[in-house]
Design an enzyme around this catalytic site. Structure first.
Site, mmCIF file in Angstrom:
data_model
loop_
_atom_site.group_PDB
_atom_site.id
_atom_site.type_symbol
_atom_site.label_atom_id
_atom_site.label_comp_id
_atom_site.label_asym_id
_atom_site.label_seq_id
_atom_site.Cartn_x
_atom_site.Cartn_y
_atom_site.Cartn_z
ATOM 1 N N ASP A 110 3.951 26.888 24.666
ATOM 2 C CA ASP A 110 4.316 28.303 24.814
ATOM 3 C C ASP A 110 4.865 28.699 23.435
ATOM 4 O OD1 ASP A 110 4.671 30.481 27.095
ATOM 5 O OD2 ASP A 110 6.493 30.612 25.908
ATOM 6 N N LYS A 127 3.511 23.225 37.096
ATOM 7 C CA LYS A 127 2.699 23.384 35.884
ATOM 8 C C LYS A 127 3.186 24.595 35.123
ATOM 9 C CE LYS A 127 -0.827 22.669 33.165
ATOM 10 N NZ LYS A 127 0.156 22.570 32.061
ATOM 11 N N LYS A 159 8.532 26.034 34.229
ATOM 12 C CA LYS A 159 8.638 26.372 32.805
ATOM 13 C C LYS A 159 9.815 25.607 32.244
ATOM 14 C CE LYS A 159 6.540 29.198 29.930
ATOM 15 N NZ LYS A 159 5.186 29.783 30.014
ATOM 16 N N SER A 213 -5.859 24.866 31.155
ATOM 17 C CA SER A 213 -4.992 23.693 31.319
ATOM 18 C C SER A 213 -5.347 22.962 32.609
ATOM 19 C CB SER A 213 -3.513 24.117 31.386
ATOM 20 O OG SER A 213 -2.977 24.300 30.105
ATOM 21 N N GLN A 232 5.041 32.222 36.604
ATOM 22 C CA GLN A 232 4.019 31.172 36.521
ATOM 23 C C GLN A 232 3.510 30.793 37.910
ATOM 24 O OE1 GLN A 232 3.678 29.726 33.076
ATOM 25 N NE2 GLN A 232 1.663 29.223 33.852
#
Ligand code: NDP
Ligand code: 2IT
Length: 453
Positions: free
Chosen positions: A174, A98, A134, A386, A119
């Site tokens: 992003d 994710k 990412k 999210s 992340q």
């Protein structure tokens, strides 16, 4: 081979970083992000042979998978354009991959490896079941027409769709990927697969998006700041705040700061910053939202509209403030700028952007005993909502705004508590250490459970 027990912490740190740099040459942002984490994790695992012998940190710094692809598309004049697309799937020990997609001319593998590594820790801190990834492209959306952006997004998704899925890897936005791009990306995914699933988050409310997702990162970073201030017996009311950026994170951070009684005096973009000594208000913020999301103009127009000064080519850190929130991009506060913030009496920094503070600048803040919230904790609100969007998609229901706001507030408070638990150092809290250790433990324990994979 098991871990060399004769090495001191310093020797182990040197060995580890040398190996990382040798395996990932010329990837300075990735080296920086890993170094910041290793500085707290290596001493911590030194006395914990279970993690040490399983080489957890080595495994976490080697992404599970890197996908790189050519993206060809045609511009409005019929010229063929070629960009590079990526997805770095860093770690799925605690849930499906994710993380966002970034479209910016500066994007390269180093950027996305650093972001996917960060992340992984951030997603762990949220307490939700999400691994770290990412992706993105060196495509530059600036100056492109809506049709060009659409064609690029469709081409990008055509190359990516085989590698993602609602239980595999769930991208989001992003830098340079907002509501418009998410719509084109999701639409193309739906067309290619003939499936309507929660494969992307940050979706429009009409097609499976979640309330509070667009506000979540900025609001969350302010909630974290509020909790840090409370921990030291301070209040938000009346504080002067300096913000960089004028995109999704910056604008909603500004909105929440204003709602809690702080005065926001700066915003910026890549061409410079505006200084509004009277502070933003609702009308001025609405002007910025329209400027950036509809007209896609420059922040200098704010200076013309409200008769304040614009400082071309500069960053806002020399403006005196109590609170600083870097919300634009990585490495946007250097050592000198950190020293100026400290000299001007700044008491707290909350990172809305990912890794906006250089390592030397973090040391300046820590030595000055300023409250410093690292991005993996402070900006986790975005990915947390999210995660809640994924839950709502799976359940095929939509929660109310109040419910989502409450869950976001609770998640940020829990992240703050966990940073305090693992970062307490005498009378101060080392939030960098707290966030790194708290984020590490959950991922590491899952990896131990799987054995050597
Ligand atoms: P946006 O694209 O909405 O806005 C980015 C802002 O930062 C713009 O004002 C942009 O100015 C400025 N900026 C971008 N790159 C640079 C640069 N190299 N130098 C100076 N200014 C720059 O992105 P977001 O607000 O979504 O993201 C901002 C930061 O927050 C990023 O670090 C991102 O990774 C992080 N983040 C975002 C989350 C989200 O949910 N969106 C979640 C967690 C973190 P210009 O328009 O001139 O380029
Ligand atoms: O850096 C980040 O946490 C994001 N860009 C949001 C990621 C997400 O999946 O919502």
């Amino acid at each position: 081979m098991s871990y060399d027990e004769t090495l001191s912490v310093e020797q182990e740190m040197e060995r580890f970083m040398k190996g990382l740099i040798r395996r990932n040459p010329c990837e300075e942002e990735f080296h920086q992000a890993v170094h910041e984490v290793a500085t707290t994790i290596i001493p911590w695992v030194h006395d914990r042979p279970l993690y040490r012998n399983a080489r957890i940190l080595e495994r976490m710094t080697e992404p599970d998978r890197i996908i790189s692809f050519r993206v060809c598309w045609e511009d409005d004049n019929g010229n063929v354009r070629v960009n590079r697309g990526y997805r770095v799937q860093c770690n799925n020990a605690i849930g499906p991959y994710k993380g966002g997609l970034r479209f910016h001319h500066s994007v390269n593998l180093s950027t996305l490896k650093f972001l996917s590594f960060e992340q992984t820790f951030k997603n762990s801190l949220t307490g939700l079941p999400m691994g770290g990834a990412k992706g993105g492209s060196d495509f530059n959306p600036k100056g492109k027409s809506d049709h060009e952006v659409m064609r690029f997004c469709q081409a990008f998704m055509t190359l990516l769709f085989n590698h993602i899925g609602a239980d595999i890897d769930i991208p989001a936005g992003d830098i340079g990927v907002g509501a418009r791009e998410i719509g084109y990306l999701f639409g193309q995914h739906k067309r290619l697969t003939n499936e309507f699933t929660g494969v992307i988050t940050g979706k429009g409310l009409e097609y499976g998006g979640s309330l509070v997702r667009q506000e979540a990162t900025g609001y969350g970073a302010v909630y974290f700041l509020e909790d840090m201030l409370k921990e030291r017996g301070q209040e938000m009311e009346g504080k002067v705040a300096v913000i960089s950026g004028s995109g999704n994170v910056a604008t909603f951070a500004a909105k929440k700061l204003m709602a809690l009684g702080a005065k926001v005096v700066t915003l910026s973009d890549s061409s410079g910053y505006i200084h509004d000594p009277d502070g933003l208000n609702e009308d001025k913020l609405n002007f910025v939202l329209e400027l950036k999301n509809v007209r896609r103009g420059r922040i200098s127009e704010y200076a013309d509209a409200f008769n304040v000064k614009f400082y071309p080519g500069e960053r806002p850190w020399s403006v005196p403030c109590d609170l600083a929130m870097p919300c634009a991009t990585q490495n946007e506060i250097n050592k000198q700028e950190a020293e100026i913030l400290v000299k001007n009496g700044c008491i707290a920094v909350s990172e809305g952007a990912n890794m906006p503070t250089e390592e030397e600048a973090i040391s300046v803040f820590q030595q000055a005993k300023l409250m410093f919230a690292p991005s993996k904790a402070a900006n986790a609100g975005g990915v947390a909502v999210s995660g809640l969007e994924m839950s709502q998609n799976s359940l095929r229901i939509s929660w109310t705004e109040d419910e989502l706001n409450r869950q976001l507030r609770d998640i940020m408070a829990r992240i703050h508590d966990r940073c305090v638990e693992h970062g307490r150092d005498g009378d101060r809290i080392d939030y960098v250490k707290g966030a790194n250790i708290a984020g590490f433990i959950k991922v590491a324990d899952a990896m131990l459970a799987y054995g050597v994979v």
